[in-house]
Design an enzyme around this catalytic site. Sequence first.
Site, PDB file in Angstrom:
ATOM      1  CG  HIS A 163      -2.009   0.785   1.297  1.00 26.12           C
ATOM      2  ND1 HIS A 163      -2.004   2.285   1.399  1.00 26.12           N
ATOM      3  CD2 HIS A 163      -3.400   0.509   1.631  1.00 26.12           C
ATOM      4  CE1 HIS A 163      -3.282   2.697   1.352  1.00 26.12           C
ATOM      5  NE2 HIS A 163      -3.945   1.819   1.906  1.00 26.12           N
ATOM      6  CD  GLU A 262      -3.155   1.146  -2.026  1.00 27.85           C
ATOM      7  OE1 GLU A 262      -3.850   0.207  -1.604  1.00 27.85           O
ATOM      8  OE2 GLU A 262      -3.613   2.518  -1.882  1.00 27.85           O
TER       9      GLU A 262
HETATM   10  O1  TA6 Z   1      -5.931   1.793  -0.208  1.00 27.88           O
HETATM   11  C1  TA6 Z   1      -6.982   2.613  -0.113  1.00 27.88           C
HETATM   12  C2  TA6 Z   1      -7.725   2.102   1.047  1.00 27.88           C
HETATM   13  O2  TA6 Z   1      -8.370   0.857   1.200  1.00 27.88           O
HETATM   14  C3  TA6 Z   1      -8.972   3.223   1.381  1.00 27.88           C
HETATM   15  O3  TA6 Z   1     -10.240   2.755   1.004  1.00 27.88           O
HETATM   16  C4  TA6 Z   1      -8.380   3.635   2.618  1.00 27.88           C
HETATM   17  O4  TA6 Z   1      -9.299   3.672   3.567  1.00 27.88           O
HETATM   18  C5  TA6 Z   1      -7.012   3.407   2.851  1.00 27.88           C
HETATM   19  O5  TA6 Z   1      -6.696   2.333   2.003  1.00 27.88           O
HETATM   20  C6  TA6 Z   1      -6.497   3.253   4.058  1.00 27.88           C
HETATM   21  O6  TA6 Z   1      -6.777   2.445   4.907  1.00 27.88           O
HETATM   22  P1  TA6 Z   1      -6.551   2.570   6.584  1.00 27.88           P
HETATM   23  O7  TA6 Z   1      -7.099   1.253   6.994  1.00 27.88           O
HETATM   24  O8  TA6 Z   1      -5.022   2.439   6.308  1.00 27.88           O
HETATM   25  O9  TA6 Z   1      -7.123   3.622   7.045  1.00 27.88           O
END
Ligand code: TA6
Length: 287
Positions: A163, A262
């Site tokens: 990510h 990602e």
């Molecule tokens: O990758 C995008 C995502 O899934 C978004 O929907 C957003 O919520 C982000 O990741 C961050 O997630 P987190 O659980 O780290 O707050």
Amino acid sequence: MDVKQLPTLAVLSDYVTVCELDGIKVVRVIHPKATATISLFGAHVLSFQPTGKKDTIWMSENADFGGSKAIRGGIPVCWPWFGKVAEPSHGFARTSEWTLNEHRENDEGVIISLTLQDSAETRAIWPHAFKAELLVEVTDTLDVKLVSTNTGDTPFQLGGALHTYLNIGDITTTTVSSLGNEYIEGGVRKPSAGNTTFDQEVDRIYPHADETVVVDDPALQRRLNVINGGNNGVVVWNPWKALSISMGDMADNSYETMVCVESAVHDRSVTLNAGETHTLSTKIVSC
Ligand code: TA6
């Protein structure tokens, strides 16, 4: 983060030390080609800066390094699933303590290997025997490979994401391209011109992105090539203003200087039979 200022716990080699950052242990690489830090908590790449260039990876100034909460910024390892399909969101790997398995180095760079294996704690969340290894190659590029092995005798379904939070100069002038002709947003498939700019929150899965996704950042006068493998989609995320304000570990305007690109298996579609291995990867080249 000035990685050189972190207090040292152990010197492992000419280029590799273990340091302390609040509540977590961090592997620090200071090599002629680049500097990098990788937390044992979450096997989380916290920083990467090729020598003579700007930081490639974004880290929130309000990130929590206490060792109980996922770290905001860097490269969270979302595993063994991506998103909110189960608890905890984005899997348990990013809030687990990993083991420093190996470090290797030469004039070209350093490779760090971290591992996580199933335990009573992980089996209570996800009832499977596994070994996960994160290989981080630090040279003038950053190459991250997440190798998952089924060490049990029954198959399991696997998803996940590297990510990556990229450091950019200005989200309003940034373009991400080579994303393919379709994206999924809120579960709905929509046609795409293959690139995106940003003037509001973007949270999309691009299932047909090219192997190399390109981030053009005129404000920092650079291009980042993000080369992905083992994935079935590329997620592009910027939370924009309201969501940033609502998140305690992001400064209100910090969305302006980050974008997530990602490498993801977004839907748990990888079947790993007993003894099988899958590799998810991302490589970031600063041009
Ligand atoms: O990758 C995008 C995502 O899934 C978004 O929907 C957003 O919520 C982000 O990741 C961050 O997630 P987190 O659980 O780290 O707050």
